[in-house]
Structures are given as C-alpha cells and as structure tokens.
Write a protein that holds these residues in place. Structure first.
Motif, PDB file in Angstrom:
ATOM      1  N   ASP A  91      -4.878  -3.719  -3.034  1.00 42.41           N
ATOM      2  CA  ASP A  91      -3.562  -3.308  -2.531  1.00 42.41           C
ATOM      3  C   ASP A  91      -2.472  -3.413  -3.596  1.00 42.41           C
ATOM      4  N   GLU A  92      -2.670  -4.258  -4.589  1.00 41.03           N
ATOM      5  CA  GLU A  92      -1.657  -4.409  -5.636  1.00 41.03           C
ATOM      6  C   GLU A  92      -1.526  -3.144  -6.475  1.00 41.03           C
ATOM      7  N   ARG A  93      -2.624  -2.426  -6.679  1.00 33.11           N
ATOM      8  CA  ARG A  93      -2.632  -1.288  -7.598  1.00 33.11           C
ATOM      9  C   ARG A  93      -2.765   0.057  -6.908  1.00 33.11           C
ATOM     10  N   ALA A  94      -3.142   0.046  -5.647  1.00 30.96           N
ATOM     11  CA  ALA A  94      -3.413   1.312  -4.951  1.00 30.96           C
ATOM     12  C   ALA A  94      -3.002   1.192  -3.487  1.00 30.96           C
ATOM     13  N   LEU A  95      -2.846   2.334  -2.851  1.00 31.93           N
ATOM     14  CA  LEU A  95      -2.453   2.392  -1.442  1.00 31.93           C
ATOM     15  C   LEU A  95      -3.637   2.859  -0.616  1.00 31.93           C
ATOM     16  N   TRP A  96      -3.959   2.094   0.438  1.00 32.69           N
ATOM     17  CA  TRP A  96      -5.093   2.419   1.302  1.00 32.69           C
ATOM     18  C   TRP A  96      -4.659   3.422   2.355  1.00 32.69           C
ATOM     19  N   ILE A  97      -5.455   4.479   2.536  1.00 31.96           N
ATOM     20  CA  ILE A  97      -5.196   5.508   3.541  1.00 31.96           C
ATOM     21  C   ILE A  97      -6.455   5.632   4.388  1.00 31.96           C
ATOM     22  N   GLY A  98      -6.316   5.485   5.682  1.00 27.89           N
ATOM     23  CA  GLY A  98      -7.513   5.502   6.524  1.00 27.89           C
ATOM     24  C   GLY A  98      -7.172   5.282   7.986  1.00 27.89           C
ATOM     25  N   LEU A 203      -5.567   5.426  -3.100  1.00 31.60           N
ATOM     26  CA  LEU A 203      -4.908   6.256  -4.098  1.00 31.60           C
ATOM     27  C   LEU A 203      -4.048   5.375  -4.996  1.00 31.60           C
ATOM     28  N   ALA A 204      -4.128   5.608  -6.309  1.00 30.77           N
ATOM     29  CA  ALA A 204      -3.384   4.808  -7.275  1.00 30.77           C
ATOM     30  C   ALA A 204      -1.884   4.955  -7.050  1.00 30.77           C
ATOM     31  N   ARG A 205      -1.172   3.844  -7.114  1.00 32.06           N
ATOM     32  CA  ARG A 205       0.277   3.876  -6.892  1.00 32.06           C
ATOM     33  C   ARG A 205       0.984   4.672  -7.992  1.00 32.06           C
ATOM     34  N   HIS A 206       0.474   4.619  -9.225  1.00 31.75           N
ATOM     35  CA  HIS A 206       1.111   5.392 -10.295  1.00 31.75           C
ATOM     36  C   HIS A 206       0.933   6.890 -10.078  1.00 31.75           C
ATOM     37  N   PHE A 207      -0.137   7.284  -9.389  1.00 32.35           N
ATOM     38  CA  PHE A 207      -0.333   8.692  -9.061  1.00 32.35           C
ATOM     39  C   PHE A 207       0.623   9.119  -7.942  1.00 32.35           C
ATOM     40  N   LEU A 208       0.809   8.261  -6.955  1.00 30.79           N
ATOM     41  CA  LEU A 208       1.650   8.608  -5.808  1.00 30.79           C
ATOM     42  C   LEU A 208       3.128   8.719  -6.176  1.00 30.79           C
ATOM     43  N   VAL A 209       3.535   8.102  -7.282  1.00 28.46           N
ATOM     44  CA  VAL A 209       4.918   8.235  -7.735  1.00 28.46           C
ATOM     45  C   VAL A 209       5.259   9.706  -7.974  1.00 28.46           C
ATOM     46  N   GLN A 210       4.269  10.490  -8.415  1.00 25.88           N
ATOM     47  CA  GLN A 210       4.488  11.910  -8.696  1.00 25.88           C
ATOM     48  C   GLN A 210       4.641  12.734  -7.419  1.00 25.88           C
ATOM     49  N   GLN A 211       4.070  12.252  -6.325  1.00 24.06           N
ATOM     50  CA  GLN A 211       4.101  12.976  -5.048  1.00 24.06           C
ATOM     51  C   GLN A 211       4.445  11.994  -3.926  1.00 24.06           C
ATOM     52  N   PRO A 212       5.699  11.642  -3.773  1.00 26.13           N
ATOM     53  CA  PRO A 212       6.084  10.569  -2.839  1.00 26.13           C
ATOM     54  C   PRO A 212       5.769  10.878  -1.377  1.00 26.13           C
ATOM     55  N   GLN A 213       5.629  12.136  -1.004  1.00 26.15           N
ATOM     56  CA  GLN A 213       5.351  12.480   0.387  1.00 26.15           C
ATOM     57  C   GLN A 213       3.850  12.539   0.692  1.00 26.15           C
ATOM     58  N   ALA A 215       1.265  10.422   0.500  1.00 26.44           N
ATOM     59  CA  ALA A 215       0.597   9.345   1.243  1.00 26.44           C
ATOM     60  C   ALA A 215       0.819   9.489   2.741  1.00 26.44           C
ATOM     61  N   GLU A 216       2.054   9.768   3.145  1.00 32.58           N
ATOM     62  CA  GLU A 216       2.355   9.922   4.567  1.00 32.58           C
ATOM     63  C   GLU A 216       1.634  11.134   5.151  1.00 32.58           C
ATOM     64  N   GLN A 217       1.613  12.238   4.417  1.00 29.31           N
ATOM     65  CA  GLN A 217       0.924  13.448   4.889  1.00 29.31           C
ATOM     66  C   GLN A 217      -0.566  13.191   5.068  1.00 29.31           C
ATOM     67  N   LEU A 218      -1.170  12.566   4.064  1.00 29.79           N
ATOM     68  CA  LEU A 218      -2.600  12.291   4.136  1.00 29.79           C
ATOM     69  C   LEU A 218      -2.933  11.319   5.262  1.00 29.79           C
ATOM     70  N   GLN A 219      -2.098  10.303   5.453  1.00 31.44           N
ATOM     71  CA  GLN A 219      -2.341   9.336   6.517  1.00 31.44           C
ATOM     72  C   GLN A 219      -2.334  10.010   7.887  1.00 31.44           C
ATOM     73  N   GLN A 220      -1.382  10.888   8.117  1.00 33.42           N
ATOM     74  CA  GLN A 220      -1.308  11.606   9.391  1.00 33.42           C
ATOM     75  C   GLN A 220      -2.545  12.464   9.611  1.00 33.42           C
ATOM     76  N   GLN A 221      -2.948  13.192   8.570  1.00 28.98           N
ATOM     77  CA  GLN A 221      -4.102  14.071   8.699  1.00 28.98           C
ATOM     78  C   GLN A 221      -5.413  13.292   8.763  1.00 28.98           C
ATOM     79  N   MET A 222      -5.474  12.155   8.084  1.00 25.78           N
ATOM     80  CA  MET A 222      -6.678  11.332   8.127  1.00 25.78           C
ATOM     81  C   MET A 222      -6.940  10.852   9.551  1.00 25.78           C
TER      82      MET A 222
END
Length: 230
Positions: A91-98, A203-213, A215-222
């Motif tokens: 969790d320190e380096r990445a965001l869990w989506i599921g 998903l890596a947190r440094h990657f999500l900085v480029q696309q801030p929306q 994580a929320e989109q993927l979580q909803q669709q997941m």
C-alpha cells in the motif's frame, strides 16, 4: 497562465491514456493463465480486462515471476501487477483496486499430520512455507513463524509439502486446490481456513499521478465486472 497549466495537464493525461498500460501477472491457475498458444485467461484476468475496457483503457499483460513483477512496478518499469491481496508494504507504493477474484488463505497439511494451525503451539513447532514474494510469505514473517521453504512459484508449494520439507504451507485456496486435483493428491492433503483475502490489481502511485481520475474509474468498473456471472 492557469489556462496554459490546465491545457498542459490535459495533454499529459491524454498522452498517458493513449499509451497502453503495462501490467504484470504470474502463472497461477485459475486466476491468471497463459496458454501454450499465447492466449490469456483466468478469473482475475477476466475481471481486470473487463474493467479496463469499460474504462476505455488499453493494457499489455505480461507473465513474469511474482517477485519480479513487484520489483518492476516499484522501479517504474511497469504500471501494475495482479492478482494481489493487500498488505501495508504494498500500500505504501501502489494503490489496490478490487476485488477482481475471491481468495481464501488456507493452511495445507499432509493428511496424516496431527498439527493444528489454530493451536497456540503451532507457531513455535511447525515448519511452514509460502512462495517468495507473496503476501502470505510476508504475513508469516510478520507473525514470527518458522519458515522452512519459500520457493519462487506457487505451483511448487505442493511438492515441498508432500516431500516433507514443510509441515504446512499457506496458499490461495483456488490455486492450490486446482494444483492438488491436477496431481491427483486429494487424499494426501487437508486444509484449514485462515482468512478470506480477496485479490485485486495494484497500480503504482507514480503512474496514477499522470491520470488522477483513473483509479476511481477502474474501481467503479471493477466492482461491476466482478459481479458479472462467470
């Protein structure tokens, strides 16, 4: 100036979304499997592909060892890995989506073993194992178990158990039960539930900085894809 900054942010987001994500996984039936013909399937892989498509995202999925998958994401050479259960270190380096697939952590012992994983003395007496890089391996370390084996892949866990190199191994139920069935070892092994531990996508947190929306989109669709009939 604000307009220019906003435009620049939108352009960066558009460029990031135009490039396929690089996601890493491991060979672990029934969650993620690469067939001999190169096709890919599995419970978790199917859910994640569904969520990506519904979110308008493209991804390249590559199969590597589990430890390497996490190292490559941490170093920025890949964008995410799956199927993974949560732990504080990840969790320190990445965001869990599921969740992308259900999972139980279960102790697997030889059928003739008299050890009880729920007994207080088990943690001191039993030689246990889990595959290297797994959340289960980290959990055993964190809780002071005597780890005698940590093979590089999940599918070796049954071999080390039956060979007597461990008294018990901690493994994902669906993957381990598929392995036990394929080896015809149903009468040689028993299991004890430890806890429910659903699997998802990190998903890596440094990657999500480029696309801030994203994580929320993927979580909803997941969540929608996870509920679809299989």
């Amino acid at each position: 100036m604000r307009a220019l900054l906003l435009l620049g942010s939108m352009l960066l987001s558009a460029l990031a979304s135009a490039s396929p994500m690089l996601l890493l996984t491991q060979q672990q039936a029934p969650y993620s499997v690469q067939m001999a013909d190169g096709s890919q399937q599995g419970l978790a892989l199917q859910t994640i592909r569904c969520a990506l498509q519904r979110s308008g995202q493209t991804a390249v999925i590559r199969f590597v060892s589990w430890s390497r998958a996490q190292r490559l994401v941490e170093s920025g050479e890949a964008d995410g890995y799956f199927p993974a259960s949560r732990n504080p270190q990840r969790d320190e380096r990445a965001l869990w989506i599921g969740p992308a697939a259900q999972q139980q952590w279960r102790w697997y012992l030889r059928r003739d073993s008299r050890l009880d994983p729920a007994a207080p003395e088990f943690i001191q007496q039993a030689k246990v194992g889990a595959y290297a890089g797994s959340n289960m391996h980290q959990w055993l370390l964190d809780h002071g178990y005597h780890i005698s084996v940590s093979p590089p892949g999940h599918d070796q866990m049954l071999d080390v158990l039956l060979a007597g190199r461990a008294d018990a191994v901690l493994a994902a139920n669906l993957a381990m039960e598929a392995l036990i069935t394929s080896r015809g070892a149903e009468n040689r092994v028993r299991s004890v539930l430890l806890q429910d531990k659903p699997l998802g996508l990190y998903l890596a947190r440094h990657f999500l900085v480029q696309q801030p929306q994203l994580a929320e989109q993927l979580q909803q669709q997941m969540q929608r894809c996870y509920q679809l009939p299989r």
